[in-house]
Design a protein around this motif. Structure first.
Motif, short mmCIF file in Angstrom:
data_model
loop_
_atom_site.label_atom_id
_atom_site.label_comp_id
_atom_site.label_asym_id
_atom_site.label_seq_id
_atom_site.Cartn_x
_atom_site.Cartn_y
_atom_site.Cartn_z
N ASP A 103 0.37 -1.00 -0.08
CA ASP A 103 0.12 0.13 0.18
C ASP A 103 0.78 1.49 -0.05
OD1 ASP A 103 -2.63 -1.65 -0.36
OD2 ASP A 103 -2.27 -1.21 2.19
N SER A 106 4.66 4.34 -3.92
CA SER A 106 4.59 5.27 -4.67
C SER A 106 4.70 5.48 -6.04
CB SER A 106 3.92 6.60 -3.66
OG SER A 106 5.96 6.61 -3.77
N ASP A 123 -3.03 -5.02 -9.48
CA ASP A 123 -3.99 -3.78 -8.78
C ASP A 123 -2.65 -2.95 -8.31
OD1 ASP A 123 -6.01 -4.61 -8.41
OD2 ASP A 123 -5.82 -6.26 -7.00
N PRO A 125 -0.87 0.56 -6.21
CA PRO A 125 -1.56 1.28 -4.84
C PRO A 125 -1.81 2.60 -5.47
CG PRO A 125 0.11 -0.21 -5.17
CD PRO A 125 -0.03 -0.09 -6.27
N SER A 126 -3.08 3.28 -4.38
CA SER A 126 -3.74 4.50 -4.53
C SER A 126 -2.66 5.51 -4.68
CB SER A 126 -4.53 4.60 -3.05
OG SER A 126 -4.36 4.44 -2.42
N LYS A 127 -0.98 5.60 -4.34
CA LYS A 127 -0.03 6.10 -3.77
C LYS A 127 0.67 6.98 -5.05
CE LYS A 127 0.94 6.00 0.64
NZ LYS A 127 -0.42 6.93 1.22
N ARG A 129 1.24 7.89 -8.76
CA ARG A 129 0.36 8.55 -9.46
C ARG A 129 0.53 8.72 -11.07
NH1 ARG A 129 -0.81 15.09 -7.45
NH2 ARG A 129 -2.45 14.11 -8.80
N ASN A 146 -5.61 -2.29 -12.55
CA ASN A 146 -7.37 -1.88 -11.16
C ASN A 146 -5.78 -0.35 -11.60
OD1 ASN A 146 -9.03 -3.36 -11.28
ND2 ASN A 146 -8.26 -4.52 -9.53
N PRO A 148 -5.67 3.71 -9.27
CA PRO A 148 -6.04 5.07 -8.92
C PRO A 148 -6.72 5.87 -9.04
CG PRO A 148 -3.43 4.37 -8.67
CD PRO A 148 -3.60 3.50 -9.96
N GLU A 149 -7.46 6.10 -8.84
CA GLU A 149 -8.32 6.87 -9.21
C GLU A 149 -7.06 8.94 -9.25
OE1 GLU A 149 -12.29 7.78 -6.64
OE2 GLU A 149 -12.15 5.87 -7.04
N ASP A 150 -6.54 9.00 -8.07
CA ASP A 150 -5.84 10.16 -8.54
C ASP A 150 -4.15 9.83 -9.78
OD1 ASP A 150 -7.39 11.18 -6.75
OD2 ASP A 150 -5.63 10.75 -4.79
N LEU A 151 -4.44 8.75 -10.54
CA LEU A 151 -3.76 9.12 -11.43
C LEU A 151 -3.80 9.91 -12.23
CD1 LEU A 151 -1.45 6.46 -12.75
CD2 LEU A 151 -3.19 5.55 -13.95
#
Length: 220
Positions: A103, A106, A123, A125-127, A129, A146, A148-151
């Motif tokens: 997780d 980054s 997948d 990770p969300s960090k 970008r 998958n 991340p939404e902040d990519l």
């Protein structure tokens, strides 16, 4: 240490900050002892017999070329402290089918998973970008990605020749996708919001587009 063809097993003390064990074709078992001293760099590149690796807490960065061309590598257990996978780290790991990224990750460098031809699912990770250039180039078995939404960016050839990839969600934060990012992805549909950059990109490159379903089901 290099070209130790008869080496099958090695134990690395947790106090070592750098180590290179390369082109040891018959190396199958690696034990890196847990330690408190941060490992600055390491490599097992071209250890074609290595099948699995456990990375303890002192390893917080996967170095450039760390596992490149480890053709038998099937399983990687990351320390939860890993924040960076440098370029070419897993290039050519043709037996790697799935990988659970930590997780805290980054940064994923260019060519990091290039030619991992058995990789099926990733997948991100969300960090993270940015998907750097050629990160998943030639991952011919990759079916599920998958993001991340902040990519914000997908670089040159990032998913080139991912011939099994059918759908990918691109969210509103993303405002740059390289023209050749999805070259050879003939089955691909891009999913995103209507009127978004993702829709404009899909239209420009003749890639099917679907509206991303953002409906959240309430739980009673």
């Amino acid at each position: 240490m290099a070209n130790c063809y008869n080496l099958e097993k090695i134990t690395i003390p947790g106090t070592m900050t750098t180590f290179d064990v390369v082109r040891c074709d018959n190396l199958k078992e690696v034990n890196i002892v847990d330690g408190d001293t941060i490992t600055e760099s390491f490599s097992f590149s071209d250890c074609s017999g290595l099948e699995e690796i456990y990375l303890p807490k002192q390893i917080n960065k996967i170095s450039t070329n760390a596992f490149a061309r480890c053709y038998s590598l099937k399983n990687v257990k990351f320390s939860k402290n890993v924040y960076c996978i440098e370029s070419v780290a897993f290039q050519g790991c043709t037996s790697l089918t799935n990988i659970d990224l930590p997780d805290k990750l980054s940064e994923i460098g260019s060519n990091a998973f290039q030619w991992c031809t058995s990789l099926q699912t990733i997948d991100v990770p969300s960090k993270v970008r940015i998907i750097e250039s050629w990160t998943f180039d030639g991952c011919k078995s990759l079916e599920i990605v998958n993001l991340p939404e902040d990519l914000i960016k997908i670089g040159d050839g990032a998913f080139r020749d991912c011939v099994s990839l059918e759908r990918i969600n691109v969210y509103d934060e993303c405002d740059y996708i390289a023209d050749n990012a999805f070259d050879g992805c003939d089955k691909l549909t891009i999913c995103g919001m209507k009127g978004s950059y993702a829709e404009q990109y899909a239209k420009k490159h003749n890639i099917p587009f679907e509206k991303l379903d953002t409906t959240i089901q309430s739980v009673n």
